[in-house]
Scaffold this active site. Structure first.
Site, PDB file in Angstrom:
ATOM      1  CB  ALA A 123     106.997  18.816  20.751  1.00 22.35           C
ATOM      2  CG  HIS A 156     101.949  16.013  34.991  1.00 18.24           C
ATOM      3  ND1 HIS A 156     103.225  15.486  34.930  1.00 18.24           N
ATOM      4  CD2 HIS A 156     101.880  16.954  34.009  1.00 18.24           C
ATOM      5  CE1 HIS A 156     103.891  16.080  33.953  1.00 18.24           C
ATOM      6  NE2 HIS A 156     103.100  16.963  33.380  1.00 18.24           N
ATOM      7  CE  LYS A 160     101.132  13.520  31.817  1.00 18.52           C
ATOM      8  NZ  LYS A 160     100.562  13.892  30.511  1.00 18.52           N
TER       9      LYS A 160
END
Length: 268
Positions: A123, A156, A160
């Site tokens: 996920a 974010h 990232k």
């Protein structure tokens, strides 16, 4: 009560440390392995050292040593590392919980293939709250199928490396599927210059990177005279940790198969 034997990839990273701390606090789990890259300065140290604990589990780069006793590997690293771990785990029947993002189609296919040999929860976001949000988006998209423009905005932290985030892409996929569209055909990932009018069938993405933002996602359904916004904001990575441990419990009685958090939460 039997204990679930967990190994953690990226054990010296932020997520790795949080996973180890939560495993220690759990009544039904035990840390049996800690894996990291060969360049990590933490190699050879005890996996609990940063928590003031001596667990007797050393951080290793050797898969055979780190995963010798593991039933599960929880992996929130990078695609190239995860795919190497995946190959080993599939060959040795070790179940995986994969929260890594940024896979291309070939990488996703490799995960699906490995799930024929072992059980995997994959996920892009393990947060229970995010996955409830995905379910809400599925419902909303069907109601806003006509006359509403759909835009996804995500933010974010500055470190990232992939964009849009895996969660934003998953949101787009859920919405597109609900509308009978293919995100690869309707997704718009950049706008610059004279772009012309907006295609009403498109799903737009906008990306923000800065500071220490853990993860914010908003989906905008913009109609004439009204707009609806569905948002999820993370203030701590601990939500991903709790979701991944829940995923491990879900896999306990599974031998093979590819699952996602909708499966874990009983949405399927």
């Amino acid at each position: 009560m039997s204990l679930h034997k967990i190994a953690v990839a990226g054990a010296s990273g932020r997520m790795g440390k949080m996973l180890i701390e939560s495993i220690l606090a759990s009544e039904d789990m035990v840390l049996v392995g800690a894996l990291d890259v060969a360049q990590s300065p933490a190699l050879g140290s005890d996996a609990g050292s940063t928590l003031g604990e001596n667990l007797g589990v050393k951080i290793e780069s050797d898969f055979e040593k780190a995963l010798a006793d593991a039933e599960f590997l929880i992996d929130f690293t990078r695609p190239e590392g995860t795919l190497k771990h995946l190959e080993y785990c599939a060959a040795h029947g070790i179940k995986m919980i994969i929260g890594t993002t940024g896979f291309d189609d070939e990488g996703k296919a490799a995960i699906a293939h490995a799930a024929e040999k072992t059980a995997i929860v994959f996920a892009p976001n393990m947060s229970v709250g995010v996955n409830v949000t995905l379910k809400l988006l599925e419902m909303a998209a069907k109601s806003f199928a006509e006359g509403y423009d759909i835009e996804i905005v995500e933010a974010h932290h500055r470190h990232k490396v992939d964009a849009p985030s895996g969660t934003a892409l998953k949101m787009g996929e859920v919405i597109a599927d609900a509308l009978g569209r293919d995100l690869k055909e309707v997704g718009v990932f950049s706008r610059e210059g004279v772009t012309g009018e907006r295609d009403p069938s498109s799903i737009g993405f906008a990306t923000i990177r800065g500071g220490d933002i853990v993860g914010d996602h908003t989906v905008l359904f913009a109609g004439i005279g009204e707009r609806v916004e569905i948002s999820h904001k993370s203030s701590s990575r601990v939500t991903y940790v709790h979701g991944s441990l829940r995923a491990a419990r879900f896999l306990a009685d599974k031998k093979t198969g590819l699952f996602d958090m909708f499966s874990v939460l009983g949405f399927k």
